[in-house]
Design a protein around this motif. Structure first.
Motif, mmCIF file in Angstrom:
data_model
loop_
_atom_site.group_PDB
_atom_site.id
_atom_site.type_symbol
_atom_site.label_atom_id
_atom_site.label_comp_id
_atom_site.label_asym_id
_atom_site.label_seq_id
_atom_site.Cartn_x
_atom_site.Cartn_y
_atom_site.Cartn_z
ATOM 1 N N PHE A 185 0.828 -1.201 0.000
ATOM 2 C CA PHE A 185 0.000 0.000 0.000
ATOM 3 C C PHE A 185 0.867 1.257 0.000
ATOM 4 O O PHE A 185 0.690 2.165 -0.806
ATOM 5 N N LEU A 186 1.806 1.272 0.927
ATOM 6 C CA LEU A 186 2.636 2.470 1.058
ATOM 7 C C LEU A 186 3.448 2.717 -0.208
ATOM 8 O O LEU A 186 3.484 3.835 -0.732
ATOM 9 N N HIS A 189 1.387 3.946 -3.229
ATOM 10 C CA HIS A 189 0.980 5.344 -3.200
ATOM 11 C C HIS A 189 2.175 6.270 -3.283
ATOM 12 O O HIS A 189 2.100 7.360 -3.832
ATOM 13 N N GLU A 207 -2.663 14.007 -3.018
ATOM 14 C CA GLU A 207 -3.586 12.997 -2.479
ATOM 15 C C GLU A 207 -2.884 11.698 -2.174
ATOM 16 O O GLU A 207 -3.054 11.102 -1.113
ATOM 17 N N LEU A 211 -2.284 9.823 1.393
ATOM 18 C CA LEU A 211 -2.754 8.496 1.736
ATOM 19 C C LEU A 211 -1.640 7.661 2.335
ATOM 20 O O LEU A 211 -1.844 6.896 3.279
ATOM 21 N N ALA A 215 -1.654 6.450 6.423
ATOM 22 C CA ALA A 215 -2.049 5.045 6.568
ATOM 23 C C ALA A 215 -1.906 4.634 8.028
ATOM 24 O O ALA A 215 -1.011 5.115 8.728
ATOM 25 N N PRO A 216 -2.767 3.755 8.500
ATOM 26 C CA PRO A 216 -2.699 3.363 9.910
ATOM 27 C C PRO A 216 -1.351 2.726 10.201
ATOM 28 O O PRO A 216 -0.840 1.929 9.416
ATOM 29 N N GLN A 224 6.774 6.224 4.714
ATOM 30 C CA GLN A 224 5.859 7.301 5.072
ATOM 31 C C GLN A 224 6.613 8.605 5.251
ATOM 32 O O GLN A 224 6.135 9.665 4.878
ATOM 33 N N ARG B 499 -9.518 3.556 4.955
ATOM 34 C CA ARG B 499 -8.821 3.403 6.211
ATOM 35 C C ARG B 499 -9.489 2.351 7.077
ATOM 36 O O ARG B 499 -8.836 1.529 7.702
ATOM 37 N N MET B 502 -8.591 -0.940 5.827
ATOM 38 C CA MET B 502 -7.226 -1.328 6.131
ATOM 39 C C MET B 502 -7.089 -1.764 7.573
ATOM 40 O O MET B 502 -6.410 -2.731 7.898
ATOM 41 N N VAL B 508 -1.742 -2.663 8.818
ATOM 42 C CA VAL B 508 -1.184 -1.570 9.605
ATOM 43 C C VAL B 508 0.321 -1.698 9.620
ATOM 44 O O VAL B 508 0.850 -2.812 9.683
#
Lengths: 450, 561
Positions: A185-186, A189, A207, A211, A215-216, A224, B499, B502, B508
Motif C-alpha cells: 500500500f505504502l 501510493h 492525495e 494516503l 495510513a494506519p 511514510q 482506512r 485497512m 497496519v
C-alpha cells in the motif's frame, strides 16, 4: 525428468481435465504445487511446447505456472516468449489467476527481470498493466503487482500505461485474496505520487502522498517519512501552503516526522511568508538535504510556482498593472530578464486558465488588464457538473451509512455498547440520523446562503 | 554640538548594569527610578533629530551624535520587548509647560518633568528647574533623585540649552546640607516605622499591623523605593478586614504599580477593587479613579479598544484633577479621544464619544481632540490629519502616550482611508491623495496593504490611478465553493472507507516483532489469546465514531474555510 515425476502427457491431460474453477481449486492446484520445478521446463517427448498445448484463456491457472518458469529461465530478448506473455495477459481468466496470486507475483517479478536484463524496462509495462487489470477483482483493488508496476514505470519514465490504473483510486484492500501487506500500500501510493508529480498533476500527487502518510501505523515507516517530505513540497507547489494532515494520522508517524523533516518544515514556513529572498535563503540552506533526498527538482519547481501564485494574488488587488510593476511587485525586479519571464508566466497562465487577463503592448513595456472569471455558471455544463457531484456524494454517503449500520448491528459491538449504556455515545439510536438524507442535509444546510 | 537629551553614557553607566532593572532592585538611586519609567524608551539606542515629521506614518530615525542613550540599550530589554525609539522632539507646538504641569501633583509631576527634559532640548532647562523646585518645596525624601536632577541641569547648562541663562545658582548646586538632612530624616523615619511595625506584629493587632504597613509603604514611596513600597502595600492584604481596607489596599498598590510600570498588576487590582462591595463615601470618585487606572493600563498594554471604553466611562468626577497624582483630566480627554478614534467604528464613535455627556467636560479641556473627532465623523480628513500632525510632538512628550502614538496614528489613518473609500464605486486616486496629503505612489502602497488585509474591497487600476470597488459575483462564488466542497467530501469519505478497511484487515504498519526485545515479544504473544475480541471492539467503536463524526462534522468544518 526424474523417473518419479509424472510424464508430460499426464500433466497435460490432467490440466485439460480440470475444466471449471472448482476442479481447478480442488484437484489441479495441489497437484501442480506438488510438482517439481523442472517439470515445467520440460517439453514433451515430441518436442512440443506444453504452452502450445494449453489455452491461456481456459487453462490460465496452469499456463501461469509454466509461464513463470519460462520467464525465470529466459535470458535476453526472447521474442516468442514475449508474444506468449502478451497473449496470456490479454486473454487470461481473471478468476483462475487470482487463485494463484503467489504465482502471479512471481510472474510479474520474472517479467520485470527479463525487461531489466534486456535493458528495456518498457516491455514489461504494458503487459503488466493489462495483467493487473485482469487480476483485480474490481477496478479499485490493490494487488501485489501495483507497486512493482509503478516502480518499473518510474524507472522507465513511461507513464502512459499506468495512468488508467492510477486514476482508479484504491478502494478495496483484502489481504486474504490478494496477499498484500502494508508495504504494498505504502509503496504503491508513494510511487504513484511520484508519477503524478512527474506528470505535474500535483493535486493527485498530494492525495497519494497524503494516503501514504496517513495510513494506519503503529510505528512509522521510512516510506511514510519520504512520502511526507514529498507531500510537503507538492502541497507547497499546488496550494502555496502545506495542507494539514488528517486527524487520524498515527502518532508514531507524527513524532518521527517532527524529528526527521525539520528542513522541510522550515522551508514550508518560509514559503508561506512569500518573501522571495527569505525563501531563496531557506532553499539554499536546505539544498543539501533536498539533494540527498532527491527532492531538489521539486523544490526548484516550488520557486516557479511561487511566482505564478504571486501573480495570481495580484489579480485580486489590481485591475490593470504594467509588466514592470508586476515584475517588481513579485520580487523579480532585480533579475535581468525578469520582465520577459513574467510576461511568459502570464501568457502561460492565461492559456492554462489560471488567470483571466489581456496583455496590451500599446504602452512601452506592456500593460496587463485582469478580468473577472467569464464563467457565469449559468449553463448546462455547470448543471451537469453539479449533478455528477451530487450523485457521487450520495453514493459515498450511502456506502458509509451502510458500513456504519453493519458495524452497529454486530453482536460484538452491541455488547460493548450496551455495557456502557446510552450515556457514552451521545448519538441517538434512531436510524434517521444515518440515512444518507441526513448526512446530505447537514451538508446542504451549512452552505445556505450567506 | 546640540545638547544631548540624556546624559553622557558614562554618567548613565549604572543603567546597563541592571538589566532586570525594573522591579527587583533595592537600589534607590535616581537612575534606577528613571530607568523604571523610561527603560522602555531607551531600548533602541538611536536617538533622532526630528522636526515636525513630514509624513505621519514614520518618524525618520538617524543615529546622531555620541552614543547618548546607547548605554541604556540593554536596560530597556529587561521588561518590555517593544522597541520604542528615543525620539528627540525639537519643540512642541502647543505645550505650555507651566499650565500643563500644574494639573499634576505628587510623583507623577516630577516624572513627567524629567521625561520632558529628556526628550525636548528646548524645554529641558525649564522642566528641570520646575522639577528641582518641586522636590525642594515638597521636602522630598527622595534625595538621590534630587541630586540626579541637579546634575542633569548642570549638564544642560553646560551645553548651553535654551534658557540656561536664567538658572539661578542655587538650583545648580546641590544643597548639601538640605540633602543630608533629608537623607537622615528618611533613614530615621524608616527605622522608626520598621520598629513600630515590629512592635505591632508582636502585639498581633491586625489593624495596627495594617496601618503600620501602610505607613511604611507610604514612606518608601516618598523615598522613591517603589518596590519596597509595593511590597509593604501588598503585605497589608492579610490584615484587611473591611471592604474599605481592601479598596485602600488596591488603590495603593495601583499607585505603586503604575509608577513601577507594572501594568498587568494594575489590571488585576482594579478588578479586585471593583468586585468588592462598595463603601458609601467617595464611591463615585473611587470608581472613576479605578476606571482611569485600568484605562491607563490597557493603553500601556496596547489594548486600545478596552482603554477607550475605560476612559470614556469615567464620568465627571475627575474633571477637577482629583486623580492628579496619576492622571489629569486633560490626559483623560486625550487618551480617551485618541484610543476611541483608533478603535471604534462609526456607530460606536457616535454613541460612546460624541453623544457621551460625561465625556463632554473633558473634551472641553482639550478642544482640539473634540475637533479631531468631529472632523473624522464628518469625513473632514484634511482637518483631522492636520490636527494630528500639529499635536504629534506634544504627544511624544507625554509619559504614557509616546510609545503608542505611532500605532494610534496609523490606525486612525487606516480607518480614515477605509471610511473615505467606502461609499464610492470608483475613486480617483489623485484626489484622494490630495485630501490625505500624500503622494499617489505612497497612497497606492497604503491602499494595497489595506486591500490585501481585506479591509477594503476594491481593486486598483494602476494605469489610470482609479480605485474600483469590487463587485463579487456571489453566485459564481457559491458554485465554485460547492464544487470544491463536493470534491473534498468525496475524497475524504473515500479515504475514511479505505482506512476502515485497512484497519479491519490489519493492514497496519508494524515494527518487526522481536526487534525491540523482550517486551515486544510479550505483547506479540499476548495478542494470541485475544485476537478478535478486545481489539475488534476498540476498532468498531473507533471506526463507528469516525464515521458518525465525519458525517456530522464535515460540513461544519468545511464551512469555516
Amino acid at each position: 525428468m526424474a523417473p518419479s515425476d509424472p510424464s508430460f502427457d499426464e500433466i497435460i491431460s490432467k490440466i485439460q481435465a480440470a475444466t471449471d474453477i472448482t476442479a481447478v481449486t480442488k484437484t489441479l492446484a495441489p497437484y501442480l504445487n506438488n510438482l517439481n520445478d523442472p517439470v515445467f521446463a520440460a517439453q514433451s517427448n515430441g518436442q512440443a511446447d506444453p504452452l502450445d498445448a494449453l489455452d491461456p484463456a481456459t487453462h490460465s491457472f496452469a499456463y501461469l505456472y509454466f509461464l513463470v518458469h519460462r520467464c525465470k529461465a529466459s535470458h535476453g530478448f526472447d521474442h516468442a516468449l514475449l508474444a506468449k506473455v502478451w497473449a496470456f495477459v490479454t486473454t487470461c481468466d481473471g478468476e483462475q489467476v487470482r487463485l494463484a496470486s503467489h504465482k502471479a507475483m512471481s510472474f510479474a517479478e520474472a517479467l520485470v527481470k527479463v525487461a531489466t536484463e534486456t535493458r528495456q524496462p518498457i516491455i514489461a509495462i504494458k503487459p503488466l498493466a493489462v495483467f493487473i487489470q485482469r487480476l483485480q477483482a474490481s477496478p479499485g483493488q490493490l494487488t501485489m503487482i501495483h507497486p512493482l508496476l509503478a516502480k518499473t514505470c518510474l524507472l522507465a519514465q513511461s507513464v502512459k500505461d499506468i495512468l488508467p490504473i492510477l486514476d482508479n483510486d484504491i478502494s478495496d484492500v483484502k489481504p486474504q485474496q490478494t496477499h498484500i501487506n502494508y508495504k504494498d500500500f505504502l509503496l504503491y501510493h508513494y510511487y504513484g505520487g511520484m508519477i503524478y508529480a512527474f506528470l505535474k498533476k500535483f493535486e493527485r500527487a498530494v492525495e497519494f502522498f497524503k494516503l501514504a502518510v496517513s495510513a494506519p501505523a503503529e510505528v512509522a515507516s521510512a516510506i511514510q517519512i519520504e512520502a511526507h517530505k514529498k507531500y510537503v513540497l507538492s502541497s507547497l507547489l499546488q496550494y502555496g501552503r502545506v495542507l494539514p494532515l488528517p486527524k487520524y494520522i498515527a502518532s508514531a508517524v507524527q513524532r518521527t516526522i517532527k524529528v526527521q523533516c525539520v528542513a522541510y518544515a522550515d522551508f514550508a514556513t518560509a514559503y508561506e511568508k512569500k518573501s522571495n529572498s527569505a525563501i531563496k535563503t531557506e532553499l539554499e540552506k536546505a539544498k543539501p538535504t533536498f539533494v540527498r533526498d532527491k527532492n531538489f527538482g521539486l523544490a526548484k519547481q516550488c520557486m516557479e510556482a511561487l511566482h505564478r501564485r504571486n501573480i495570481q494574488d495580484l489579480t485580486r488587488t489590481y485591475l490593470t498593472l504594467s509588466i514592470e510593476n508586476i515584475t517588481s511587485l513579485i520580487g523579480l525586479g532585480s533579475e535581468p530578464d525578469g520582465a520577459r519571464r513574467v510576461e511568459g508566466f502570464i501568457v502561460r497562465m492565461i492559456e492554462s486558465g489560471a488567470i483571466f487577463a489581456t496583455i496590451s503592448h500599446e504602452h512601452a513595456g506592456g500593460m496587463v488588464s485582469f478580468l473577472d472569471d467569464p464563467n457565469q455558471h449559468n449553463n448546462t455544463i455547470t448543471m451537469d457538473m453539479i449533478n455528477t457531484q451530487i450523485q457521487k456524494a450520495t453514493a459515498i454517503t450511502a456506502k458509509l451509512s451502510a458500513m456504519d449500520q453493519a458495524i452497529s448491528s454486530m453482536p460484538a459491538f452491541f455488547n460493548k455498547q450496551g455495557s456502557h449504556g446510552p450515556e457514552q455515545s451521545g448519538y441517538p439510536m434512531d436510524e434517521s440520523d444515518y440515512s444518507m438524507h441526513m448526512g446530505y442535509d447537514n451538508y446542504v444546510d451549512e452552505e445556505s446562503f450567506l | 554640538m546640540d545638547p544631548r537629551l540624556s546624559p553622557d553614557p558614562t554618567s548613565l553607566d549604572p543603567t546597563p548594569g541592571y538589566t532586570p532593572a525594573n522591579n527587583n532592585t533595592m537600589d534607590t538611586s535616581a537612575d534606577n527610578h528613571t530607568a523604571n519609567m523610561d527603560s522602555d524608551m531607551y531600548t533602541d539606542s538611536q536617538p533622532a533629530a526630528v522636526g515636525t515629521p513630514s509624513s505621519l506614518s514614520n518618524v525618520p530615525l538617524t543615529a546622531d551624535g555620541p552614543g547618548g542613550s546607547g548605554g541604556a540599550d540593554q536596560a530597556g530589554n529587561s521588561k518590555r520587548k517593544r522597541f520604542v525609539k528615543v525620539v528627540e522632539v525639537d519643540a512642541p507646538n502647543n505645550l505650555d509647560l507651566d499650565a500643563y504641569i500644574a494639573t499634576y501633583k505628587g510623583h507623577t509631576k516630577v516624572n513627567r518633568l524629567e521625561f520632558i527634559a529628556d526628550r525636548c532640548p528646548s524645554l529641558q532647562v525649564d522642566a528641570l528647574k520646575l522639577a528641582i523646585t518641586e522636590l525642594r518645596i515638597t521636602n522630598t525624601l527622595h534625595v538621590s533623585r534630587y541630586i540626579n536632577l541637579v546634575r542633569k541641569l548642570n549638564e544642560a547648562v553646560k551645553f548651553g540649552a535654551p534658557g540656561s541663562g536664567s538658572v539661578s545658582s542655587d538650583l545648580l548646586t546641590v544643597d548639601k546640607a538640605w540633602a543630608d538632612n533629608q537623607m537622615l530624616k528618611a533613614k530615621q523615619q524608616t527605622d522608626l516605622l520598621e520598629g513600630e511595625l515590629k512592635n505591632y506584629k508582636r502585639n498581633s493587632i491586625k489593624e495596627s499591623i495594617r496601618m503600620g504597613n501602610i505607613e511604611l509603604g507610604n514612606h518608601y514611596y516618598a523615598c522613591g523605593d517603589l518596590t519596597s513600597a509595593h511590597r509593604s502595600y501588598s503585605r497589608t492584604r492579610d490584615y484587611c478586614t473591611t471592604s474599605k481596607h481592601i479598596i485602600e489596599l488596591c488603590m495603593n498598590v495601583i499607585k505603586a504599580s503604575i509608577e513601577l510600570g507594572n501594568f498587568p498588576h494594575v489590571l488585576t487590582y482594579v478588578v479586585k477593587a471593583e468586585s468588592t462591595p462598595e463603601v458609601a463615601q467617595d464611591k463615585e470618585v473611587t470608581k472613576a479613579k479605578l476606571k482611569a487606572a485600568s484605562g491607563l493600563a490597557n493603553l500601556d498594554l496596547s489594548k486600545y479598544p478596552a482603554a477607550a471604553r475605560d476612559f470614556l466611562s469615567i464620568g465627571e468626577e475627575l474633571v477637577g484633577n482629583q486623580y492628579g497624582d496619576v492622571i489629569s483630566a486633560n490626559d483623560i480627554a486625550v487618551y480617551g479621544g485618541l484610543c476611541a478614534l483608533a478603535s471604534f467604528n462609526r456607530t460606536e464613535l457616535k454613541r460612546l464619544v460624541i453623544d457621551n455627556v460625561g465625556f463632554r467636560q473633558y473634551l472641553e479641556l482639550e478642544p482640539h481632540i473634540r475637533d479631531l473627532i468631529q472632523g473624522f465623523y464628518n469625513s473632514n480628513y484634511a482637518l483631522c490629519l492636520d490636527i494630528m500632525d500639529k499635536w504629534k510632538n506634544d504627544y511624544l512628550l507625554d509619559l504614557h502616550l509616546h510609545s503608542h502614538i505611532e500605532a494610534l496614528y496609523t490606525n486612525i489613518r487606516k480607518k480614515a482611508l477605509i471610511q473615505f473609500s467606502s461609499p464610492f464605486l470608483t475613486v480617483d486616486l489623485t484626489k484622494m491623495a490630495k485630501s490625505f496629503s500624500t503622494a499617489v505612489p505612497a497612497l497606492e502602497k497604503e491602499l494595497v496593504s489595506l486591500i490585501i488585509g481585506g479591509q477594503i474591497e476594491a481593486r486598483i487600476d494602476s494605469q489610470q490611478k482609479i480605485l474600483w470597488a469590487k463587485q463579487t459575483n456571489k453566485r459564481s462564488a457559491i458554485f465554485d465553493r460547492s464544487t470544491a466542497m463536493g470534491q473534498d467530501y468525496e475524497r475524504e469519505a473515500k479515504a475514511l472507507v479505505l482506512r476502515m478497511q485497512m484497519m479491519n484487515h490489519g493492514l497496519v504498519v508494524k515494527g518487526p516483532p522481536g526487534e525491540r526485545g523482550g517486551p515486544n515479544d510479550g505483547e506479540h504473544s499476548f495478542e494470541a489469546p485475544h485476537p478478535r475480541g478486545g481489539r475488534d471492539r476498540e476498532m468498531f467503536a473507533g471506526t463507528r465514531a469516525n464515521v458518525s463524526s465525519f458525517l456530522s462534522s464535515f460540513s461544519r468544518e468545511r464551512h469555516h474555510r
